[in-house]
Design a protein around this motif. Sequence first.
Motif, PDB file in Angstrom:
ATOM      1  N   VAL A  74     -17.548  -0.880  -4.374  1.00  0.00           N
ATOM      2  CA  VAL A  74     -16.202  -0.596  -3.851  1.00  0.00           C
ATOM      3  C   VAL A  74     -16.262  -0.713  -2.335  1.00  0.00           C
ATOM      4  O   VAL A  74     -17.000   0.006  -1.673  1.00  0.00           O
ATOM      5  CB  VAL A  74     -15.713   0.806  -4.277  1.00  0.00           C
ATOM      6  CG1 VAL A  74     -14.346   1.089  -3.689  1.00  0.00           C
ATOM      7  CG2 VAL A  74     -15.677   0.903  -5.795  1.00  0.00           C
ATOM      8  N   ASP A  75     -15.481  -1.663  -1.808  1.00  0.00           N
ATOM      9  CA  ASP A  75     -15.449  -1.929  -0.373  1.00  0.00           C
ATOM     10  C   ASP A  75     -14.093  -1.476   0.161  1.00  0.00           C
ATOM     11  O   ASP A  75     -13.049  -1.883  -0.362  1.00  0.00           O
ATOM     12  CB  ASP A  75     -15.659  -3.429  -0.124  1.00  0.00           C
ATOM     13  CG  ASP A  75     -15.704  -3.757   1.343  1.00  0.00           C
ATOM     14  OD1 ASP A  75     -16.287  -2.971   2.116  1.00  0.00           O
ATOM     15  OD2 ASP A  75     -15.151  -4.811   1.733  1.00  0.00           O
ATOM     16  N   VAL A  90      -8.773  -1.506  -0.474  1.00  0.00           N
ATOM     17  CA  VAL A  90      -9.936  -1.208  -1.305  1.00  0.00           C
ATOM     18  C   VAL A  90     -10.126  -2.361  -2.281  1.00  0.00           C
ATOM     19  O   VAL A  90      -9.182  -2.772  -2.960  1.00  0.00           O
ATOM     20  CB  VAL A  90      -9.740   0.123  -2.078  1.00  0.00           C
ATOM     21  CG1 VAL A  90     -10.889   0.363  -3.036  1.00  0.00           C
ATOM     22  CG2 VAL A  90      -9.593   1.277  -1.115  1.00  0.00           C
ATOM     23  N   GLU A  91     -11.352  -2.876  -2.329  1.00  0.00           N
ATOM     24  CA  GLU A  91     -11.697  -3.922  -3.288  1.00  0.00           C
ATOM     25  C   GLU A  91     -12.794  -3.380  -4.194  1.00  0.00           C
ATOM     26  O   GLU A  91     -13.856  -2.969  -3.722  1.00  0.00           O
ATOM     27  CB  GLU A  91     -12.180  -5.177  -2.577  1.00  0.00           C
ATOM     28  CG  GLU A  91     -12.456  -6.327  -3.517  1.00  0.00           C
ATOM     29  CD  GLU A  91     -12.794  -7.613  -2.787  1.00  0.00           C
ATOM     30  OE1 GLU A  91     -13.223  -8.557  -3.471  1.00  0.00           O
ATOM     31  OE2 GLU A  91     -12.640  -7.667  -1.552  1.00  0.00           O
ATOM     32  N   VAL A 130      -8.016  -5.504  -6.140  1.00  0.00           N
ATOM     33  CA  VAL A 130      -7.699  -5.162  -4.751  1.00  0.00           C
ATOM     34  C   VAL A 130      -6.531  -4.184  -4.750  1.00  0.00           C
ATOM     35  O   VAL A 130      -5.508  -4.411  -5.401  1.00  0.00           O
ATOM     36  CB  VAL A 130      -7.350  -6.420  -3.925  1.00  0.00           C
ATOM     37  CG1 VAL A 130      -6.977  -6.042  -2.502  1.00  0.00           C
ATOM     38  CG2 VAL A 130      -8.522  -7.392  -3.932  1.00  0.00           C
ATOM     39  N   TYR A 131      -6.709  -3.092  -4.000  1.00  0.00           N
ATOM     40  CA  TYR A 131      -5.708  -2.032  -3.904  1.00  0.00           C
ATOM     41  C   TYR A 131      -5.378  -1.823  -2.434  1.00  0.00           C
ATOM     42  O   TYR A 131      -6.256  -1.890  -1.579  1.00  0.00           O
ATOM     43  CB  TYR A 131      -6.249  -0.735  -4.517  1.00  0.00           C
ATOM     44  CG  TYR A 131      -6.658  -0.889  -5.957  1.00  0.00           C
ATOM     45  CD1 TYR A 131      -5.802  -0.505  -6.976  1.00  0.00           C
ATOM     46  CD2 TYR A 131      -7.891  -1.423  -6.301  1.00  0.00           C
ATOM     47  CE1 TYR A 131      -6.162  -0.643  -8.307  1.00  0.00           C
ATOM     48  CE2 TYR A 131      -8.268  -1.575  -7.629  1.00  0.00           C
ATOM     49  CZ  TYR A 131      -7.401  -1.179  -8.624  1.00  0.00           C
ATOM     50  OH  TYR A 131      -7.759  -1.333  -9.939  1.00  0.00           O
ATOM     51  N   ARG A 132      -4.090  -1.581  -2.140  1.00  0.00           N
ATOM     52  CA  ARG A 132      -3.669  -1.449  -0.751  1.00  0.00           C
ATOM     53  C   ARG A 132      -2.653  -0.332  -0.612  1.00  0.00           C
ATOM     54  O   ARG A 132      -1.846  -0.092  -1.493  1.00  0.00           O
ATOM     55  CB  ARG A 132      -3.059  -2.762  -0.271  1.00  0.00           C
ATOM     56  CG  ARG A 132      -2.674  -2.774   1.183  1.00  0.00           C
ATOM     57  CD  ARG A 132      -2.198  -4.165   1.575  1.00  0.00           C
ATOM     58  NE  ARG A 132      -3.339  -5.056   1.643  1.00  0.00           N
ATOM     59  CZ  ARG A 132      -3.901  -5.465   2.784  1.00  0.00           C
ATOM     60  NH1 ARG A 132      -3.413  -5.049   3.929  1.00  0.00           N
ATOM     61  NH2 ARG A 132      -4.908  -6.282   2.773  1.00  0.00           N
ATOM     62  N   VAL A 146     -11.754   9.494   2.041  1.00  0.00           N
ATOM     63  CA  VAL A 146     -12.087   9.890   0.675  1.00  0.00           C
ATOM     64  C   VAL A 146     -11.328   8.968  -0.260  1.00  0.00           C
ATOM     65  O   VAL A 146     -10.106   8.869  -0.187  1.00  0.00           O
ATOM     66  CB  VAL A 146     -11.706  11.366   0.406  1.00  0.00           C
ATOM     67  CG1 VAL A 146     -12.033  11.750  -1.030  1.00  0.00           C
ATOM     68  CG2 VAL A 146     -12.399  12.285   1.387  1.00  0.00           C
ATOM     69  N   ILE A 147     -12.071   8.282  -1.137  1.00  0.00           N
ATOM     70  CA  ILE A 147     -11.470   7.371  -2.109  1.00  0.00           C
ATOM     71  C   ILE A 147     -11.810   7.893  -3.505  1.00  0.00           C
ATOM     72  O   ILE A 147     -12.970   8.179  -3.800  1.00  0.00           O
ATOM     73  CB  ILE A 147     -12.002   5.939  -1.942  1.00  0.00           C
ATOM     74  CG1 ILE A 147     -11.675   5.420  -0.554  1.00  0.00           C
ATOM     75  CG2 ILE A 147     -11.412   5.021  -3.005  1.00  0.00           C
ATOM     76  CD1 ILE A 147     -12.343   4.120  -0.221  1.00  0.00           C
TER      77      ILE A 147
END
Length: 166
Positions: A74-75, A90-91, A130-132, A146-147
Amino acid sequence: MSKPMSSARPLSGGVVLAALLAFFAVVVGVNVTMMTLAIKTLPGTEVDSSYTASIGYSHEIAAARDQAQRDWRVDARVERQPDGTASLRVEARDRNGAPLAGLTFSGRLERPADKRADKDVMLAEIGDGVYRGNAAGVSPGQWDLVIEGDSTGNRVFLSKNRLVLN
């Protein structure tokens, strides 16, 4: 020879007692005020109840082991704009590099010393793992990112990293 001058009013026990009582009243008043303000704000606490947090500690250890076995990559990238808006990207990929789709990711920017300044970032999936999301009012300085990733209501990913935003 001249007579020594005497004060108009001699220092008596009542005056000394009044001065001592006034001094200690000021000290106690300031202490009570500072204690009340400190208890009301509690900006630096990590958890509200250490007892409650300790009860769930073994569950957190098991969740961390499960996360390590999944071996996800997770990047996360955070960019802060001059107007105070921060965008989080977030990828997420599995151990084979395939995108992780269908998860619910959320982010939170936390101030290390003041929880009142924390900012939640709702992330939306824009495709291929991919999340944004965006957060407004993010000031420059040190933050904890924090993810959390959820699948069917269960947390399957947790990451906490310190970063500096300019």
